[in-house]
Design a protein around this motif. Sequence first.
Motif, mmCIF file in Angstrom:
data_model
loop_
_atom_site.group_PDB
_atom_site.id
_atom_site.type_symbol
_atom_site.label_atom_id
_atom_site.label_comp_id
_atom_site.label_asym_id
_atom_site.label_seq_id
_atom_site.Cartn_x
_atom_site.Cartn_y
_atom_site.Cartn_z
ATOM 1 N N UNK A 110 1.275 -1.283 0.014
ATOM 2 C CA UNK A 110 0.331 0.270 -0.447
ATOM 3 C C UNK A 110 0.529 1.481 0.442
ATOM 4 N N UNK A 111 2.043 1.716 0.512
ATOM 5 C CA UNK A 111 3.083 2.555 0.851
ATOM 6 C C UNK A 111 3.535 2.331 -0.740
ATOM 7 N N UNK A 112 4.352 3.852 -0.995
ATOM 8 C CA UNK A 112 4.638 4.300 -2.217
ATOM 9 C C UNK A 112 6.380 3.486 -1.995
ATOM 10 N N UNK A 113 7.129 3.172 -3.081
ATOM 11 C CA UNK A 113 8.356 2.984 -2.935
ATOM 12 C C UNK A 113 8.750 3.338 -3.921
ATOM 13 N N UNK A 114 10.155 4.128 -4.039
ATOM 14 C CA UNK A 114 10.783 5.269 -2.572
ATOM 15 C C UNK A 114 9.601 6.383 -2.306
ATOM 16 N N UNK A 124 3.190 9.178 2.006
ATOM 17 C CA UNK A 124 2.510 8.582 0.820
ATOM 18 C C UNK A 124 2.437 7.572 0.375
ATOM 19 N N UNK A 125 1.012 6.825 -0.354
ATOM 20 C CA UNK A 125 1.254 5.420 -0.575
ATOM 21 C C UNK A 125 0.623 5.272 -2.213
ATOM 22 N N UNK A 185 -1.283 7.641 3.351
ATOM 23 C CA UNK A 185 -1.896 6.132 5.241
ATOM 24 C C UNK A 185 -1.381 7.176 6.058
ATOM 25 N N UNK A 186 -2.305 6.060 7.187
ATOM 26 C CA UNK A 186 -1.494 7.637 8.745
ATOM 27 C C UNK A 186 -1.408 5.862 8.378
#
Length: 359
Positions: A182-186, A196-197, A203-204
């Motif tokens: 779900x998270x953004x990479x990088x 950042x998602x 996202x929290x």
Amino acid sequence: MDTVTIKAKGISVTLDLTVGHIADVTVDSDGRQLKPLHRAPWVDAGETLSPDLPEGTVRLSGDFLCAPFSASDIEAAPLHGWPANSGWDVVSNEATSDGWRAVFRLRRTVMGATVDKIFTLRNSHPFLYQEHVFSGGSGAVSAAHHPMTAMRDGGRLAFSPKRFAATLDTSLEPDPARGRFRLAYPARTADLARFPATGGGTLDLTDYRMEDQREDFITMVEADHGGPGWTALARRAEQDLVLVLKNPTELPVTMLWFSNGGRDYAPWSGRHRGVLGIEDGRAAVGHAASIGDNWLKREGVATAFTLGGEVSFRHVIGALPQADGEPPRDLATASGHMRLTGADGSTRDVAFDSDFLRV
């Protein structure tokens, strides 16, 4: 004997000697038994698993020492090194004037170093006090604790001050046929409530939601605040507060592993749900990366211990009953106790060895 259990008033801890994983921590408090640590569903199921799996994955439980953290690409060993994948012996196991103390020794060495694991329990303290000691050896090695907790209905997180949080260049599960994230990479932010998602938005990180099926990994760098580093997780369904503490000088990063049904292949098979790894360490991802040039070093963060004499670091895991589902806004330790400050300013004192972490 595959396990050994030690006890003091109000707490017991069981170590799986085959791999050095903590199989169970039980805290007795207010007439309840709190179990803050996770044990993978396949460990006790009698399943036939792939022979290619590291023993540390086969018996994945509780907390364990990673040395190195992640890939062992300098000295041949399984994922997270021999301390997480091979046998330990009991060196001593005895009552003390105020609780219990046990010492365990890794049967193998790490970069030539002997490794001891020291557990201390104190009567009426709801905490496991741990120390790892590397004696001798040569070169350098990354290290991290790997405590895992699990939730039936998510929870809320709070942390000691962090400089920033960042993801790696690539997610843990980039192939959608095998898993999801779900998270953004990088990505990177100083606001833990707005990370950042993938695909946009944020996202929290302080809110673990069961509907977010994912496998995510993030590194948080401790800020300079002069106190212990800490993570507090208020588990909703379990109605408790899981606490993990460190000395930030020894272990300057906290890595969070969100494992919530985000892997579809065996043995995970979509059933490893509600799990959060709270991994305090001095490490980048992989032994070679940790002792070479890496992004954390460029931020002034130590990512390995230099071996040769005696190297040690300490860590604490505990649990308290708590029904309101909210973690503390602040945590301080002094004069033999821990003081938790709630969002409304109310305080709660708990017995704690305030000298242990040597902050």
